[in-house]
Design an enzyme around this catalytic site. Structure first.
Site, PDB file in Angstrom:
ATOM      1  CE  LYS A 109      17.140 108.808 -25.889  1.00  0.00           C
ATOM      2  NZ  LYS A 109      18.398 110.014 -26.019  1.00  0.00           N
ATOM      3  CB  THR A 157      21.136 118.981 -23.509  1.00  0.00           C
ATOM      4  OG1 THR A 157      20.736 117.350 -23.207  1.00  0.00           O
ATOM      5  CG2 THR A 157      22.335 119.320 -22.814  1.00  0.00           C
ATOM      6  NE  ARG A 210      21.307 114.107 -26.399  1.00  0.00           N
ATOM      7  CZ  ARG A 210      20.046 113.552 -26.554  1.00  0.00           C
ATOM      8  NH1 ARG A 210      19.114 114.627 -25.746  1.00  0.00           N
ATOM      9  NH2 ARG A 210      19.641 112.937 -27.358  1.00  0.00           N
ATOM     10  NE  ARG A 237      14.346 118.505 -15.606  1.00  0.00           N
ATOM     11  CZ  ARG A 237      15.345 117.759 -15.828  1.00  0.00           C
ATOM     12  NH1 ARG A 237      14.986 116.577 -16.400  1.00  0.00           N
ATOM     13  NH2 ARG A 237      16.288 117.621 -15.172  1.00  0.00           N
ATOM     14  N   GLY A 238      10.500 118.577 -20.881  1.00  0.00           N
ATOM     15  CA  GLY A 238       9.192 118.400 -21.656  1.00  0.00           C
ATOM     16  C   GLY A 238       9.546 117.738 -22.958  1.00  0.00           C
TER      17      GLY A 238
HETATM   18  C1  DPM Z   1      16.908 109.220 -22.305  1.00  0.00           C
HETATM   19  C2  DPM Z   1      17.548 110.616 -22.331  1.00  0.00           C
HETATM   20  C3  DPM Z   1      16.870 111.203 -23.081  1.00  0.00           C
HETATM   21  C4  DPM Z   1      15.601 110.658 -23.459  1.00  0.00           C
HETATM   22  C5  DPM Z   1      19.124 110.592 -21.718  1.00  0.00           C
HETATM   23  C6  DPM Z   1      20.025 110.578 -22.858  1.00  0.00           C
HETATM   24  C7  DPM Z   1      17.264 112.789 -23.513  1.00  0.00           C
HETATM   25  C8  DPM Z   1      16.765 113.460 -22.365  1.00  0.00           C
HETATM   26  C9  DPM Z   1      17.243 115.124 -22.747  1.00  0.00           C
HETATM   27  C10 DPM Z   1      17.250 107.879 -21.459  1.00  0.00           C
HETATM   28  N1  DPM Z   1      15.625 109.460 -22.928  1.00  0.00           N
HETATM   29  O1  DPM Z   1      19.773 110.602 -24.189  1.00  0.00           O
HETATM   30  O2  DPM Z   1      21.504 110.990 -22.602  1.00  0.00           O
HETATM   31  O3  DPM Z   1      17.762 115.349 -23.786  1.00  0.00           O
HETATM   32  O4  DPM Z   1      16.936 115.838 -21.676  1.00  0.00           O
HETATM   33  C11 DPM Z   1      14.198 110.413 -25.520  1.00  0.00           C
HETATM   34  C12 DPM Z   1      14.129 111.145 -26.912  1.00  0.00           C
HETATM   35  C13 DPM Z   1      14.094 109.770 -27.509  1.00  0.00           C
HETATM   36  C14 DPM Z   1      13.728 108.721 -26.798  1.00  0.00           C
HETATM   37  C15 DPM Z   1      14.347 112.380 -27.445  1.00  0.00           C
HETATM   38  C16 DPM Z   1      15.846 112.646 -27.469  1.00  0.00           C
HETATM   39  C17 DPM Z   1      13.921 109.895 -29.276  1.00  0.00           C
HETATM   40  C18 DPM Z   1      14.988 109.190 -30.119  1.00  0.00           C
HETATM   41  C19 DPM Z   1      14.896 107.817 -29.875  1.00  0.00           C
HETATM   42  C20 DPM Z   1      14.352 111.299 -24.092  1.00  0.00           C
HETATM   43  N2  DPM Z   1      13.794 109.101 -25.617  1.00  0.00           N
HETATM   44  O5  DPM Z   1      16.668 112.056 -27.019  1.00  0.00           O
HETATM   45  O6  DPM Z   1      16.092 113.788 -28.106  1.00  0.00           O
HETATM   46  O7  DPM Z   1      14.192 107.030 -30.247  1.00  0.00           O
HETATM   47  O8  DPM Z   1      16.196 107.320 -29.517  1.00  0.00           O
END
Ligand code: DPM
Length: 358
Positions: free
Chosen positions: A95, A142, A147, A164-165
Site C-alpha cells: 500500500k 490517525t 480512515r 505520526r511516526g
Molecule cells: C498509507 C497509509 C498509511 C500507511 C494511508 C491509509 C496509514 C497512515 C496513518 C498509504 N501507508 O492507510 O489510508 O495511519 O497515519 C502503513 C502501515 C502499513 C503499511 C501502517 C498502518 C502496515 C500494514 C500493511 C502506513 N503502511 O496502516 O497502520 O502492510 O498494509
C-alpha cells in the site's frame, strides 16, 4: 552443491549455464553470488524483509542472502535503493507503493494478503470499550484521510487528530500520554509486530474499508533483472495479485495517489473478482461507493504463461494468467469510470485542496 546433469536442483530452471545464477555454484560446488535485499530500518520493515528472506531461503536453500539496512525514507527508497545501494530486491508494504513505479522497476511478487482490515487499539484505560461506546469527544489518532473520513461519518461523537511516526512511536504516544483514547492501525502491521493482543476491534467494511494494497507485501526488483524476477515470481499469490491489480487500477484511474480518501474492498469467490471502491470528502459527509465484478477464469490456454516484460499497474506476474490480470485491471478502470461519471473527481479535488491548506 546444486548441480546435477547441468541443471541446478535449487531452482526449477537453468538460465546461465555453466554457473547457476542463483547459488552461483559450478559443478565443483564453488559458490559466490550473494543476493542483496534492501530494508528500511524500522522494526516493521525489518520484520517484513526477514519474512520474505525466510521464504526465499526455504525455496532456494543454497542461495546466499544479505540484508542491507538503508536509511532512505519515503518515496526515495523506490529508486535509490535499487540503483544506488545496488541491492537486488526491496520488500515493501504494497500500500505504500505508487501505482506507477519509477521507470526500470517493477513489483516482481505480491505475497498472500493477510487480514487487510483496520483495527482499533485502545488506550489502556479504555480497555473493554469500542468506538461506539467511547465517550463523546474522545480523540482517535490517525493521519489517514481515508480512515478519518469514514469513521467521522460513522461515529460522529468522536474527534480525530493526526498521529505520526512509525508503529513503535505511535503505540508509545498512545500508551504513555493521554492525548488519544484510541488509535487506528492496519491489523496486518500489528500482527507482524506481534501486537495482535492489542487489537480490540477489527473494522469491517461497513465501518471502514481498507486502503489499496493494504495487508500485502510486495517485492520490488529491477524490471530487466530477469533472473531475480524469475526467482521472486514464485512468491506471488494469484488471488492477492488479481485483487491488488484491480485495486491499483482503480486508484490509478481516479488519479488517487497515496494520500486521498479512497478505500476499497475486494473478494475472490467462485472464479469471480468483486471490487467495491469508494471516495470520500474529508469529513465523510459526501461519498460515492459502487461494486462491480468480473470473471477471472482464463479461457485461453495460451495465456497461461505471460510475457515477463508486461507490467500492470507496476506489477509483473508472469505465472498468473494474463487474461485474468487484464480483466482485473479492466475492472478497476471500469469502476473508477463509474465513480468519475457520478462526480468522484470533484469530491477528490475538494478533499485534496482542503487537505493541502491544512
Ligand atoms: C498509507 C497509509 C498509511 C500507511 C494511508 C491509509 C496509514 C497512515 C496513518 C498509504 N501507508 O492507510 O489510508 O495511519 O497515519 C502503513 C502501515 C502499513 C503499511 C501502517 C498502518 C502496515 C500494514 C500493511 C502506513 N503502511 O496502516 O497502520 O502492510 O498494509
Amino acid at each position: 552443491m546444486c548441480w546435477e546433469r547441468g541443471v541446478c536442483k535449487n531452482v526449477s530452471f537453468n538460465l546461465s549455464w555453466p554457473i547457476c545464477f542463483l547459488c552461483q555454484q559450478d559443478g565443483n560446488g564453488k559458490a559466490s553470488r550473494v543476493i542483496r535485499i534492501g530494508t528500511r530500518k524500522s522494526q516493521l520493515a525489518r520484520i517484513q524483509t526477514d519474512s520474505v528472506a525466510d521464504r526465499l531461503k526455504e525455496l532456494y536453500p543454497d542461495i546466499h542472502l544479505e540484508i542491507v539496512a538503508m536509511s532512505t525514507t519515503g518515496d526515495k527508497i523506490l529508486d535509490t535503493a535499487l540503483s544506488k545501494v545496488r541491492v537486488d530486491l526491496v520488500v515493501h508494504s504494497l500500500k505504500d507503493l505508487p501505482t506507477t513505479l519509477p521507470p526500470g522497476f517493477t513489483i516482481g511478487a505480491v505475497l498472500k494478503r493477510e487480514n487487510p482490515h483496520d483495527a482499533v487499539v485502545l488506550h489502556p484505560q479504555n480497555v473493554g470499550k469500542t468506538l461506539d461506546s467511547l465517550p463523546e469527544n474522545s480523540v482517535i489518532g490517525t493521519s489517514s484521510l481515508r480512515r478519518a473520513a469514514q469513521l467521522k461519518k460513522r461515529f460522529p461523537h468522536l474527534k480525530f487528530n493526526d498521529i505520526r511516526g512509525n508503529l513503535n512511536t505511535r503505540l508509545k504516544k498512545l500508551d504513555e500520554k493521554d492525548d488519544f483514547a484510541a488509535i487506528i492501525l492496519a491489523a496486518a502491521g500489528l500482527r507482524r509486530m506481534g501486537w495482535e493482543n492489542r487489537i480490540s476491534q477489527i473494522l469491517g467494511p461497513e465501518d471502514c474499508m481498507y486502503a489499496v494494497g493494504q495487508g500485502a507485501l510486495a517485492v520490488e526488483v529491477r524490471a530487466r533483472d530477469v533472473d531475480i524476477l524469475e526467482m521472486v515470481s514464485v512468491l506471488h499469490d494469484p488471488d492477492t495479485v488479481l485483487r491488488c491489480i484491480a485495486e491499483r487500477a482503480f486508484l490509478r484511474h481516479l488519479e488517487g495517489g497515496c494520500s486521498v480518501p479512497v478505500a476499497v474492498h475486494t473478494q475472490v469467490k467462485d472464479s469471480q473478482l468483486y471490487l467495491t471502491g469508494a471516495v470520500y470528502s474529508l469529513d465523510g459527509s459526501d461519498s460515492l461507493k459502487e461494486t462491480m465484478q468480473t470473471s477471472i477464469t482464463a479461457n485461453d490456454k495460451s495465456s497461461e504463461e505471460v510475457d515477463e516484460r508486461v507490467q500492470r499497474v507496476g506489477v509483473t506476474a508472469s505465472k498468473v494468467p494474463g487474461e485474468a490480470q487484464d480483466r482485473a485491471e479492466r475492472l478497476g478502470v471500469d469502476l473508477a469510470n463509474l465513480l468519475l461519471s457520478k462526480g468522484a473527481k470533484e469530491i477528490l479535488t475538494v478533499a485534496r485542496q482542503l487537505n493541502d491548506a491544512r
